[in-house]
Design an enzyme around this catalytic site. Sequence first.
Site, PDB file in Angstrom:
ATOM      1  N   HIS A 183      -3.582  16.984  16.259  1.00 35.31           N
ATOM      2  CA  HIS A 183      -2.744  15.823  15.961  1.00 35.31           C
ATOM      3  C   HIS A 183      -2.434  15.681  14.470  1.00 35.31           C
ATOM      4  O   HIS A 183      -2.422  14.590  13.907  1.00 35.31           O
ATOM      5  CB  HIS A 183      -3.353  14.524  16.491  1.00 35.31           C
ATOM      6  CG  HIS A 183      -2.304  13.499  16.828  1.00 35.31           C
ATOM      7  ND1 HIS A 183      -2.007  12.430  16.015  1.00 35.31           N
ATOM      8  CD2 HIS A 183      -1.464  13.386  17.877  1.00 35.31           C
ATOM      9  CE1 HIS A 183      -1.043  11.711  16.570  1.00 35.31           C
ATOM     10  NE2 HIS A 183      -0.690  12.273  17.698  1.00 35.31           N
ATOM     11  N   ASP A 200       1.429   9.490  25.373  1.00 40.59           N
ATOM     12  CA  ASP A 200       0.916  10.442  24.387  1.00 40.59           C
ATOM     13  C   ASP A 200      -0.550  10.171  24.030  1.00 40.59           C
ATOM     14  O   ASP A 200      -1.041   9.044  24.148  1.00 40.59           O
ATOM     15  CB  ASP A 200       1.733  10.345  23.090  1.00 40.59           C
ATOM     16  CG  ASP A 200       3.073  11.054  23.180  1.00 40.59           C
ATOM     17  OD1 ASP A 200       3.521  11.360  24.309  1.00 40.59           O
ATOM     18  OD2 ASP A 200       3.676  11.273  22.112  1.00 40.59           O
ATOM     19  N   HIS A 217       0.411  18.317  23.490  1.00 42.56           N
ATOM     20  CA  HIS A 217       0.640  17.529  22.268  1.00 42.56           C
ATOM     21  C   HIS A 217      -0.113  18.169  21.097  1.00 42.56           C
ATOM     22  O   HIS A 217      -0.394  17.525  20.103  1.00 42.56           O
ATOM     23  CB  HIS A 217       0.172  16.095  22.511  1.00 42.56           C
ATOM     24  CG  HIS A 217       0.720  15.078  21.552  1.00 42.56           C
ATOM     25  ND1 HIS A 217       2.038  15.049  21.139  1.00 42.56           N
ATOM     26  CD2 HIS A 217       0.124  14.025  20.909  1.00 42.56           C
ATOM     27  CE1 HIS A 217       2.218  14.032  20.302  1.00 42.56           C
ATOM     28  NE2 HIS A 217       1.077  13.402  20.142  1.00 42.56           N
ATOM     29  N   HIS A 255       1.601   5.079  24.822  1.00 46.43           N
ATOM     30  CA  HIS A 255       0.368   5.782  24.442  1.00 46.43           C
ATOM     31  C   HIS A 255      -0.790   5.393  25.359  1.00 46.43           C
ATOM     32  O   HIS A 255      -1.131   4.210  25.440  1.00 46.43           O
ATOM     33  CB  HIS A 255      -0.010   5.457  22.994  1.00 46.43           C
ATOM     34  CG  HIS A 255       0.992   5.963  21.995  1.00 46.43           C
ATOM     35  ND1 HIS A 255       2.147   5.274  21.703  1.00 46.43           N
ATOM     36  CD2 HIS A 255       1.022   7.097  21.258  1.00 46.43           C
ATOM     37  CE1 HIS A 255       2.844   5.970  20.812  1.00 46.43           C
ATOM     38  NE2 HIS A 255       2.190   7.079  20.531  1.00 46.43           N
TER      39      HIS A 255
END
Length: 229
Positions: A101, A46, A97, A191
Amino acid sequence: MILPAVIGLSMFGGAVHGALHRNSFIFGPALGRLPTREREVALTFDDGPNPNATPRILDTLRDLGVKATFFILGRHAELWPKLVLRVAKEGHQLGNHGYFHRKLHLKSPFYVKRDLTLGKRAIERAAGTSPQFFRAPHGFRSPWVTAIAAAMGQRTIGWSLGVWDSDRPGVDYIAARTIDGTRPGSIVLLHDGDGYNADGDRTQTAAALPRIIAGLRDRGYEFVTLPGK
Ligand SMILES: [Zn+2]
């Protein structure tokens, strides 16, 4: 009057849990594990791309013959489009994604749609292809998040094993926690970027990856990618 209050309270509790649990079905289906009992595992990354970690991670995946899924942040895709193109060209799966964020569980449908659209567009501009998957920042959803992703052709994905590699606990810890925590069908959350810092340090994750792959193979695991719709 007590009963309606209790029902109301428990519905509220259910709604909060549904929003906060990344794999919950209450707000639409999110795939939290692979539909298999075999020793199969999917690696997901991610918040990238990231100039320090993503190239190293891609090198490792290529050298060791593993395909993974990258949940790319639109903001970072605009900064490093060539890395997004490389992810796609090397046969990895692309996931959206979002762009900013921000946690989406309290955001309006308008905000969510804009965030996902900007994320999708940034990936498409960089990679020339559309993301097939979506993962909410921190897994936080609301009744409309999964529906908006589905309308864009993106399957919503949760995870089975959070490694907390983003806390940078050390290479040994990241490798051990991933290897020890993996079960048949696990979707592992790692990540390659930092959702709150475009230059964030994810080199520990990059350094742990060769050991993660070797360790899981030693235990009989095969690396697979996510199933589509
Ligand atoms: Zn994230």
